[in-house]
Scaffold this motif. Structure first.
Motif, short mmCIF file in Angstrom:
data_model
loop_
_atom_site.label_atom_id
_atom_site.label_comp_id
_atom_site.label_asym_id
_atom_site.label_seq_id
_atom_site.Cartn_x
_atom_site.Cartn_y
_atom_site.Cartn_z
N SER A 89 0.81 -1.22 0.00
CA SER A 89 0.00 0.00 0.00
C SER A 89 0.84 1.27 0.00
O SER A 89 0.39 2.30 -0.48
N GLY A 90 2.09 1.23 0.50
CA GLY A 90 2.94 2.42 0.50
C GLY A 90 2.24 3.60 1.13
O GLY A 90 1.75 3.53 2.25
N LEU A 102 -16.69 2.73 -4.04
CA LEU A 102 -17.42 1.51 -3.69
C LEU A 102 -18.63 1.82 -2.81
O LEU A 102 -18.63 2.78 -2.05
N ASN A 103 -19.64 0.96 -2.92
CA ASN A 103 -20.84 1.08 -2.13
C ASN A 103 -20.57 0.56 -0.71
O ASN A 103 -20.46 -0.64 -0.50
N ALA A 104 -20.47 1.47 0.24
CA ALA A 104 -20.28 1.13 1.67
C ALA A 104 -19.35 -0.05 1.92
O ALA A 104 -19.78 -1.08 2.44
N PRO A 105 -18.08 0.07 1.57
CA PRO A 105 -17.16 -1.03 1.85
C PRO A 105 -17.09 -1.28 3.36
O PRO A 105 -17.21 -0.35 4.15
N ALA A 106 -16.91 -2.56 3.74
CA ALA A 106 -16.93 -2.91 5.17
C ALA A 106 -15.56 -2.76 5.80
O ALA A 106 -15.44 -2.31 6.93
N SER A 107 -14.52 -3.18 5.07
CA SER A 107 -13.20 -3.18 5.69
C SER A 107 -12.11 -2.87 4.67
O SER A 107 -12.30 -3.04 3.46
N TYR A 108 -10.99 -2.40 5.19
CA TYR A 108 -9.83 -2.14 4.35
C TYR A 108 -8.61 -2.70 5.07
O TYR A 108 -8.36 -2.39 6.24
N THR A 109 -7.85 -3.56 4.39
CA THR A 109 -6.62 -4.12 4.95
C THR A 109 -5.44 -3.71 4.09
O THR A 109 -5.42 -4.00 2.89
N ALA A 110 -4.49 -3.00 4.68
CA ALA A 110 -3.29 -2.57 3.96
C ALA A 110 -2.15 -3.51 4.32
O ALA A 110 -1.95 -3.82 5.50
N LEU A 118 3.06 2.36 6.78
CA LEU A 118 1.78 1.68 6.93
C LEU A 118 0.94 2.33 8.03
O LEU A 118 -0.21 2.70 7.81
N ARG A 119 1.54 2.50 9.20
CA ARG A 119 0.82 3.08 10.34
C ARG A 119 0.27 4.46 9.98
O ARG A 119 -0.87 4.78 10.26
N GLN A 120 1.13 5.27 9.32
CA GLN A 120 0.75 6.63 8.94
C GLN A 120 -0.45 6.65 8.00
O GLN A 120 -1.43 7.36 8.23
N GLN A 131 -16.40 4.94 9.02
CA GLN A 131 -17.26 3.74 9.13
C GLN A 131 -16.51 2.45 8.84
O GLN A 131 -17.00 1.36 9.08
N LEU A 132 -15.33 2.62 8.23
CA LEU A 132 -14.60 1.47 7.70
C LEU A 132 -13.79 0.79 8.80
O LEU A 132 -13.19 1.44 9.64
N ASP A 133 -13.77 -0.55 8.77
CA ASP A 133 -12.90 -1.34 9.64
C ASP A 133 -11.52 -1.36 9.00
O ASP A 133 -11.34 -2.01 7.98
N VAL A 134 -10.54 -0.65 9.58
CA VAL A 134 -9.24 -0.52 8.93
C VAL A 134 -8.19 -1.40 9.64
O VAL A 134 -8.08 -1.36 10.86
N HIS A 135 -7.47 -2.19 8.85
CA HIS A 135 -6.42 -3.06 9.41
C HIS A 135 -5.11 -2.84 8.67
O HIS A 135 -5.11 -2.54 7.48
N ALA A 136 -4.00 -3.02 9.38
CA ALA A 136 -2.68 -2.93 8.76
C ALA A 136 -1.94 -4.22 9.03
O ALA A 136 -1.85 -4.67 10.17
N LEU A 137 -1.41 -4.84 7.97
CA LEU A 137 -0.59 -6.04 8.13
C LEU A 137 0.82 -5.70 7.68
O LEU A 137 1.04 -5.36 6.51
#
Ligand code: AVJ
Length: 324
Positions: A89-90, A102-110, A118-120, A131-137
């Motif tokens: 994701s940079g 997108l129509n109401a996406p539920a989650s985003y994983t970078a 990533l954290r930034q 509203q989005l569930d955001v995750h960083a891997l």
């Protein structure tokens, strides 16, 4: 009397990344000399790459961004509640264009190797899309990936959309690209989609300036690799004694970047010396350029079905929509 030997411990270089050291030592010992382009992206390298994306000559970012914007209405038709998973994701500059359409996406994983960046970027996205569930891997997506148990159950229920923009796939060899696409298919699961940005440009007149710009930003980006090796591995490269070179190899459909030594010189690194002959180069990057049909074949051989593609209005930059 026999003398007693003293055990010497290697000096503690707190920042020495053993993988970096190994790959640089191996690459400088190889013929031709080479270093993987993944090492461009230290803090300064990432800054310089951001500057490249703003250059007139570097058509890739502009084209892909315009393409993503033009697809807004089409993305809005996709099923609601999807899980977007971005590889490498940079700075996540293009992510809002997809998430916002997108129509109401539920989650985003970078997913990125650089935890810092990533954290930034994940913070910024969470603020923009509350509203989005955001995750960083923090992970190397060139190796097989596994979902942390805490995420898997949620994401598996959502329609999954992988996102790999920026023509980053061009930095892999075709064999590595197939392996990546195959791994992404396993990771995303049955029924998933993958949106990939791919540059198919074959015209040297467009390619060379894009990778050897008039202001010398790409040259600085290339030479910064030597500066990084000096700082992190204690080498004594004179970065200014190397010339930036961009060449197109039509047989491999790839643009190459090299650092060329115009005269003989020797570099010291971790107790070894490496000599460059006059005109010898250090190969620092491949950027493969896949025309539409070539990329579709590649995707198919990795278990994806090409469903759709969109081509930029004035360049050969494309977005491919693949289904597993
Ligand atoms: C980030 C890999 C897509 O290959 O065009 C830009 C990197 N190298 N200028 C590319 C890059 C020289 C870029 N990618």
């Amino acid at each position: 009397p026999p003398q007693t030997a003293t055990v010497l411990h290697p000096p503690d270089l707190p920042d020495l990344n053993p993988e970096f050291a190994t790959q640089v030592l191996e690459g400088l010992s190889a013929h031709p000399k080479r270093i993987p382009s993944t090492w461009f992206y230290d803090h300064r390298g990432s800054e310089l790459f951001e500057q490249i994306t703003e250059l007139n000559e570097y058509y890739l970012t502009r084209s892909e961004t315009a393409l993503l914007r033009s697809l807004h209405d089409e993305f809005a038709q996709l099923p609601a509640g999807s899980a977007v998973i971005e590889f490498g994701s940079g700075s996540s500059r293009k992510t809002p264009l997809l998430l916002g359409a997108l129509n109401a996406p539920a989650s985003y994983t970078a997913i990125d190797i650089s935890g810092d960046f990533l954290r930034q970027s994940v913070r910024g996205l969470q603020l923009r899309f509350p509203q989005l569930d955001v995750h960083a891997l923090e992970a190397d997506f060139t190796a097989p990936l596994h979902w942390p148990a805490a995420l898997e159950a949620d994401v598996r229920q959502q329609p999954r959309i992988g996102f790999f923009p920026g023509s980053t796939i061009g930095n892999f060899t075709p064999e590595q690209a197939v392996r990546f696409l195959h791994g992404a298919a396993q990771f995303l699961g049955p029924g998933a989609h993958l949106l990939v940005g791919v540059d198919g440009t074959q015209d040297k007149a467009k390619l060379i300036p894009a990778y050897d710009d008039a202001r010398g930003v790409t040259a600085a980006f290339n030479r910064n690799l030597l500066t990084r090796i000096n700082r992190e591995l204690g080498a004594d490269f004179n970065a200014q004694a190397f010339r930036h070179v961009a060449r197109f190899d039509p047989a491999h459909s790839r643009i190459e970047m090299h650092l060329l030594s115009p005269r003989p010189q020797t570099v010291r690194l971790l107790g070894q010396s490496f000599t460059f002959a006059e005109g010898e180069t250090l190969h620092t990057e491949n950027s493969y350029k896949y025309p539409l049909a070539m990329f579709q074949r590649l995707a198919q051989s990795a278990g994806w079905t090409p469903q759709k593609h969109w081509l930029a209005a004035d360049t050969d930059v494309a977005l491919h929509w693949l289904q597993r």
